[in-house]
Design a protein around this motif. Sequence first.
Motif, mmCIF file in Angstrom:
data_model
loop_
_atom_site.group_PDB
_atom_site.id
_atom_site.type_symbol
_atom_site.label_atom_id
_atom_site.label_comp_id
_atom_site.label_asym_id
_atom_site.label_seq_id
_atom_site.Cartn_x
_atom_site.Cartn_y
_atom_site.Cartn_z
ATOM 1 N N GLY A 143 -11.448 -100.472 -40.390
ATOM 2 C CA GLY A 143 -11.623 -99.670 -39.189
ATOM 3 C C GLY A 143 -11.138 -100.421 -37.968
ATOM 4 O O GLY A 143 -11.213 -101.651 -37.910
ATOM 5 N N TRP A 144 -10.605 -99.668 -37.028
ATOM 6 C CA TRP A 144 -10.278 -100.214 -35.711
ATOM 7 C C TRP A 144 -11.308 -99.658 -34.722
ATOM 8 O O TRP A 144 -11.521 -98.438 -34.671
ATOM 9 N N PHE A 145 -11.874 -100.539 -33.940
ATOM 10 C CA PHE A 145 -12.842 -100.178 -32.914
ATOM 11 C C PHE A 145 -12.376 -100.766 -31.586
ATOM 12 O O PHE A 145 -11.560 -101.688 -31.561
ATOM 13 N N ARG A 166 -19.047 -99.992 -27.797
ATOM 14 C CA ARG A 166 -17.918 -100.033 -28.722
ATOM 15 C C ARG A 166 -17.796 -98.680 -29.419
ATOM 16 O O ARG A 166 -18.804 -98.071 -29.779
ATOM 17 N N GLU A 167 -16.570 -98.235 -29.602
ATOM 18 C CA GLU A 167 -16.329 -96.941 -30.235
ATOM 19 C C GLU A 167 -15.258 -97.071 -31.311
ATOM 20 O O GLU A 167 -14.391 -97.935 -31.254
ATOM 21 N N ALA A 168 -15.346 -96.173 -32.280
ATOM 22 C CA ALA A 168 -14.363 -96.152 -33.353
ATOM 23 C C ALA A 168 -13.084 -95.490 -32.869
ATOM 24 O O ALA A 168 -13.116 -94.503 -32.121
ATOM 25 N N VAL A 169 -11.972 -96.029 -33.307
ATOM 26 C CA VAL A 169 -10.656 -95.505 -32.941
ATOM 27 C C VAL A 169 -9.980 -94.864 -34.148
ATOM 28 O O VAL A 169 -9.493 -93.737 -34.078
ATOM 29 N N SER A 170 -9.964 -95.595 -35.267
ATOM 30 C CA SER A 170 -9.274 -95.104 -36.455
ATOM 31 C C SER A 170 -9.747 -95.915 -37.651
ATOM 32 O O SER A 170 -10.310 -97.002 -37.499
ATOM 33 N N ILE A 203 -3.192 -104.569 -41.868
ATOM 34 C CA ILE A 203 -3.320 -103.212 -41.346
ATOM 35 C C ILE A 203 -2.697 -103.184 -39.960
ATOM 36 O O ILE A 203 -2.842 -104.145 -39.193
ATOM 37 N N TYR A 204 -2.038 -102.070 -39.654
ATOM 38 C CA TYR A 204 -1.398 -101.917 -38.357
ATOM 39 C C TYR A 204 -2.010 -100.733 -37.613
ATOM 40 O O TYR A 204 -2.419 -99.750 -38.224
ATOM 41 N N LEU A 205 -2.027 -100.848 -36.305
ATOM 42 C CA LEU A 205 -2.385 -99.726 -35.447
ATOM 43 C C LEU A 205 -1.272 -99.575 -34.420
ATOM 44 O O LEU A 205 -1.163 -100.375 -33.494
ATOM 45 N N GLN A 206 -0.410 -98.580 -34.644
ATOM 46 C CA GLN A 206 0.663 -98.283 -33.713
ATOM 47 C C GLN A 206 0.102 -97.400 -32.608
ATOM 48 O O GLN A 206 -0.412 -96.323 -32.882
ATOM 49 N N MET A 207 0.225 -97.884 -31.383
ATOM 50 C CA MET A 207 -0.347 -97.160 -30.240
ATOM 51 C C MET A 207 0.782 -96.753 -29.297
ATOM 52 O O MET A 207 1.451 -97.617 -28.724
ATOM 53 N N ASN A 208 1.003 -95.460 -29.179
ATOM 54 C CA ASN A 208 2.051 -94.925 -28.305
ATOM 55 C C ASN A 208 1.420 -94.174 -27.138
ATOM 56 O O ASN A 208 0.262 -93.766 -27.199
ATOM 57 N N ASN A 209 2.214 -93.991 -26.099
ATOM 58 C CA ASN A 209 1.771 -93.268 -24.904
ATOM 59 C C ASN A 209 0.408 -93.781 -24.431
ATOM 60 O O ASN A 209 -0.530 -92.999 -24.217
ATOM 61 N N VAL A 243 -10.976 -104.226 -25.493
ATOM 62 C CA VAL A 243 -10.798 -105.206 -26.565
ATOM 63 C C VAL A 243 -10.843 -104.432 -27.877
ATOM 64 O O VAL A 243 -11.784 -103.655 -28.112
ATOM 65 N N TYR A 244 -9.841 -104.619 -28.692
ATOM 66 C CA TYR A 244 -9.724 -103.906 -29.967
ATOM 67 C C TYR A 244 -10.113 -104.843 -31.105
ATOM 68 O O TYR A 244 -9.640 -105.988 -31.185
ATOM 69 N N TYR A 245 -10.965 -104.334 -31.984
ATOM 70 C CA TYR A 245 -11.464 -105.100 -33.123
ATOM 71 C C TYR A 245 -11.104 -104.372 -34.418
ATOM 72 O O TYR A 245 -11.157 -103.150 -34.483
ATOM 73 N N CYS A 246 -10.783 -105.141 -35.468
ATOM 74 C CA CYS A 246 -10.709 -104.547 -36.789
ATOM 75 C C CYS A 246 -11.913 -105.032 -37.595
ATOM 76 O O CYS A 246 -12.467 -106.105 -37.335
ATOM 77 N N ALA A 247 -12.300 -104.213 -38.561
ATOM 78 C CA ALA A 247 -13.472 -104.504 -39.372
ATOM 79 C C ALA A 247 -13.222 -103.992 -40.783
ATOM 80 O O ALA A 247 -12.449 -103.049 -40.980
ATOM 81 N N ALA A 248 -13.897 -104.594 -41.769
ATOM 82 C CA ALA A 248 -13.661 -104.254 -43.159
ATOM 83 C C ALA A 248 -14.971 -104.063 -43.915
ATOM 84 O O ALA A 248 -15.979 -104.709 -43.617
#
Length: 127
Positions: free
Chosen positions: A35-37, A45-49, A79-85, A93-98
């Motif tokens: 997860g990306w938060f 903190r909120e979930a993004v994807s 894992i990648y998070l492509q962020m456009n626009n 601050v972006y965090y990944c979690a497993a």
Amino acid sequence: QTQLVESGGGLVQPGGSLRLSCTASGFTLDYYSIGWFRQAPGKEREAVSCISWPGRHTKYASSVKGRFTISGDNTRDTIYLQMNNLKPDDTAVYYCAATRSPSSGVCAFEEGVYVHWGQGTQVTASS
């Protein structure tokens, strides 16, 4: 030792793009959910994807759907998070979690189910 390391954050003008990476060590992504938060100053903190293996089910928050894309290379355990626009509201601050993927194969947005966390990477969208 189980570890997640994020990279790729930075300063970008509104409308710009960034690609975040989350690399796992000490375990493989097979049968894991990532997860990306994000956490903005003064906010929770909120979930993004999120994405889950082996079925590669994905989920997006409504605020980023259509602009962000999550993907993964389990041969590289990344894992990648492509962020456009990007918008100023994406600044955080972006965090990944497993965590181990559930039997349903559907990744979760609840923070509490994630066991391993990275240290975070700063993303700033500002002119």
